[in-house]
Design a protein around this motif. Structure first.
Motif, mmCIF file in Angstrom:
data_model
loop_
_atom_site.group_PDB
_atom_site.id
_atom_site.type_symbol
_atom_site.label_atom_id
_atom_site.label_comp_id
_atom_site.label_asym_id
_atom_site.label_seq_id
_atom_site.Cartn_x
_atom_site.Cartn_y
_atom_site.Cartn_z
ATOM 1 N N PRO A 29 21.146 -28.753 -8.747
ATOM 2 C CA PRO A 29 22.401 -28.647 -7.996
ATOM 3 C C PRO A 29 23.202 -29.947 -8.073
ATOM 4 N N GLY A 30 24.500 -29.802 -8.339
ATOM 5 C CA GLY A 30 25.385 -30.951 -8.506
ATOM 6 C C GLY A 30 25.577 -31.349 -9.959
ATOM 7 N N GLN A 31 24.797 -30.782 -10.850
ATOM 8 C CA GLN A 31 24.876 -31.119 -12.268
ATOM 9 C C GLN A 31 25.900 -30.227 -12.970
ATOM 10 N N ILE A 32 26.550 -30.767 -14.013
ATOM 11 C CA ILE A 32 27.516 -30.013 -14.809
ATOM 12 C C ILE A 32 26.778 -29.382 -15.992
ATOM 13 N N VAL A 33 26.971 -28.065 -16.198
ATOM 14 C CA VAL A 33 26.392 -27.370 -17.354
ATOM 15 C C VAL A 33 27.521 -26.835 -18.223
ATOM 16 N N GLU A 34 27.248 -26.741 -19.519
ATOM 17 C CA GLU A 34 28.228 -26.216 -20.473
ATOM 18 C C GLU A 34 27.838 -24.798 -20.869
ATOM 19 N N LEU A 35 28.789 -23.880 -20.801
ATOM 20 C CA LEU A 35 28.579 -22.502 -21.248
ATOM 21 C C LEU A 35 29.349 -22.352 -22.557
ATOM 22 N N THR A 36 28.628 -22.174 -23.659
ATOM 23 C CA THR A 36 29.261 -22.196 -24.977
ATOM 24 C C THR A 36 29.564 -20.810 -25.535
ATOM 25 N N ASP A 37 29.001 -19.752 -24.951
ATOM 26 C CA ASP A 37 29.305 -18.393 -25.420
ATOM 27 C C ASP A 37 30.621 -17.932 -24.808
ATOM 28 N N VAL A 38 31.730 -18.401 -25.351
ATOM 29 C CA VAL A 38 33.060 -18.033 -24.863
ATOM 30 C C VAL A 38 33.593 -16.968 -25.804
ATOM 31 N N GLY A 54 35.108 -23.986 -30.879
ATOM 32 C CA GLY A 54 35.564 -25.161 -30.145
ATOM 33 C C GLY A 54 35.830 -24.942 -28.675
ATOM 34 N N ALA A 55 35.513 -23.781 -28.154
ATOM 35 C CA ALA A 55 35.785 -23.501 -26.732
ATOM 36 C C ALA A 55 34.486 -23.564 -25.941
ATOM 37 N N THR A 56 34.537 -24.231 -24.798
ATOM 38 C CA THR A 56 33.417 -24.270 -23.866
ATOM 39 C C THR A 56 33.948 -24.156 -22.443
ATOM 40 N N VAL A 57 33.070 -23.745 -21.556
ATOM 41 C CA VAL A 57 33.411 -23.677 -20.136
ATOM 42 C C VAL A 57 32.430 -24.581 -19.405
ATOM 43 N N ALA A 58 32.961 -25.507 -18.611
ATOM 44 C CA ALA A 58 32.125 -26.413 -17.824
ATOM 45 C C ALA A 58 32.003 -25.860 -16.413
ATOM 46 N N ALA A 59 30.785 -25.889 -15.878
ATOM 47 C CA ALA A 59 30.539 -25.362 -14.540
ATOM 48 C C ALA A 59 29.576 -26.285 -13.802
ATOM 49 N N GLU A 60 29.779 -26.387 -12.495
ATOM 50 C CA GLU A 60 28.892 -27.186 -11.648
ATOM 51 C C GLU A 60 27.884 -26.257 -10.986
ATOM 52 N N THR A 92 21.781 -18.213 -10.149
ATOM 53 C CA THR A 92 22.359 -19.533 -9.918
ATOM 54 C C THR A 92 23.789 -19.343 -9.462
ATOM 55 N N LEU A 93 24.165 -20.055 -8.424
ATOM 56 C CA LEU A 93 25.531 -20.051 -7.934
ATOM 57 C C LEU A 93 26.248 -21.224 -8.598
ATOM 58 N N ILE A 94 27.334 -20.932 -9.343
ATOM 59 C CA ILE A 94 28.060 -21.980 -10.057
ATOM 60 C C ILE A 94 29.533 -21.955 -9.671
ATOM 61 N N ARG A 95 30.194 -23.098 -9.866
ATOM 62 C CA ARG A 95 31.644 -23.184 -9.702
ATOM 63 C C ARG A 95 32.217 -23.650 -11.026
ATOM 64 N N ILE A 96 33.173 -22.896 -11.567
ATOM 65 C CA ILE A 96 33.799 -23.231 -12.836
ATOM 66 C C ILE A 96 34.709 -24.442 -12.599
ATOM 67 N N THR A 97 34.475 -25.517 -13.353
ATOM 68 C CA THR A 97 35.284 -26.729 -13.179
ATOM 69 C C THR A 97 36.388 -26.823 -14.219
ATOM 70 N N GLU A 98 36.064 -26.524 -15.490
ATOM 71 C CA GLU A 98 37.057 -26.672 -16.556
ATOM 72 C C GLU A 98 36.857 -25.609 -17.629
ATOM 73 N N ILE A 99 37.968 -25.231 -18.261
ATOM 74 C CA ILE A 99 37.928 -24.398 -19.461
ATOM 75 C C ILE A 99 38.475 -25.271 -20.582
ATOM 76 N N LEU A 100 37.614 -25.587 -21.557
ATOM 77 C CA LEU A 100 37.962 -26.555 -22.585
ATOM 78 C C LEU A 100 38.123 -25.876 -23.939
ATOM 79 N N THR A 101 39.089 -26.335 -24.703
ATOM 80 C CA THR A 101 39.304 -25.837 -26.062
ATOM 81 C C THR A 101 39.371 -27.020 -27.015
ATOM 82 N N ASP A 102 39.427 -26.743 -28.305
ATOM 83 C CA ASP A 102 39.547 -27.758 -29.358
ATOM 84 C C ASP A 102 38.379 -28.743 -29.358
#
Length: 135
Positions: A29-38, A54-60, A92-102
């Motif tokens: 909990p409190g750690q940032i994880v990357e979800l790469t299957d976008v 090149g797209a990833t989604v970052a979630a806490e 796991t309960l997550i909060r989406i922090t960022e949607i990243l491209t490129d």
């Protein structure tokens, strides 16, 4: 901007600052994880792919929890045969922090949580307290 991600065998439509329950993920909990299957990145110019390059989604990670118990009860009538089995799914309960491209990398810190404001004391309560103290 939104994205469609795939995790735990399911697909979710997500946007920034959205909370989501997904199948159990690695991370404290409190750690940032990357979800790469976008599968899709939406916005002004939607992009499709499997996965989108090149797209990833970052979630806490907020918490690891277990779902409600599901009971599987089997009975064979007139055979004196019964089986009862319970199962609780872990998620796991997550909060989406960022949607990243490129190919950008997520920020390593989790977003600060807004602090709740303290309510001021009611005027009637303070007036009664001062009168009681004066007596």
């Amino acid at each position: 901007m939104f994205a469609v991600i795939k995790t735990g065998g399911k697909q979710y439509r997500v946007a920034a600052d959205e909370k989501l329950r997904v199948a159990r993920l690695e991370g404290e909990p409190g750690q940032i994880v990357e979800l790469t299957d976008v599968l899709m990145v939406g916005g002004d110019t939607p992009t499709l792919g499997n996965p989108v390059a090149g797209a990833t989604v970052a979630a806490e990670v907020i918490a690891h929890e277990r779902g409600d118990k599901v009971i599987a009860f089997k009975k064979r009538r007139r055979k004196n045969s019964r089986r009862k089995r319970g199962y609780r799914d872990e998620y796991t309960l997550i909060r989406i922090t960022e949607i990243l491209t490129d190919g950008k990398k997520p920020s390593k810190e989790a977003a600060a949580k807004p602090k709740a404001k303290k309510k001021p004391a009611a005027k009637s309560d303070t007036a009664e307290n001062t009168e009681a103290a004066a007596s």
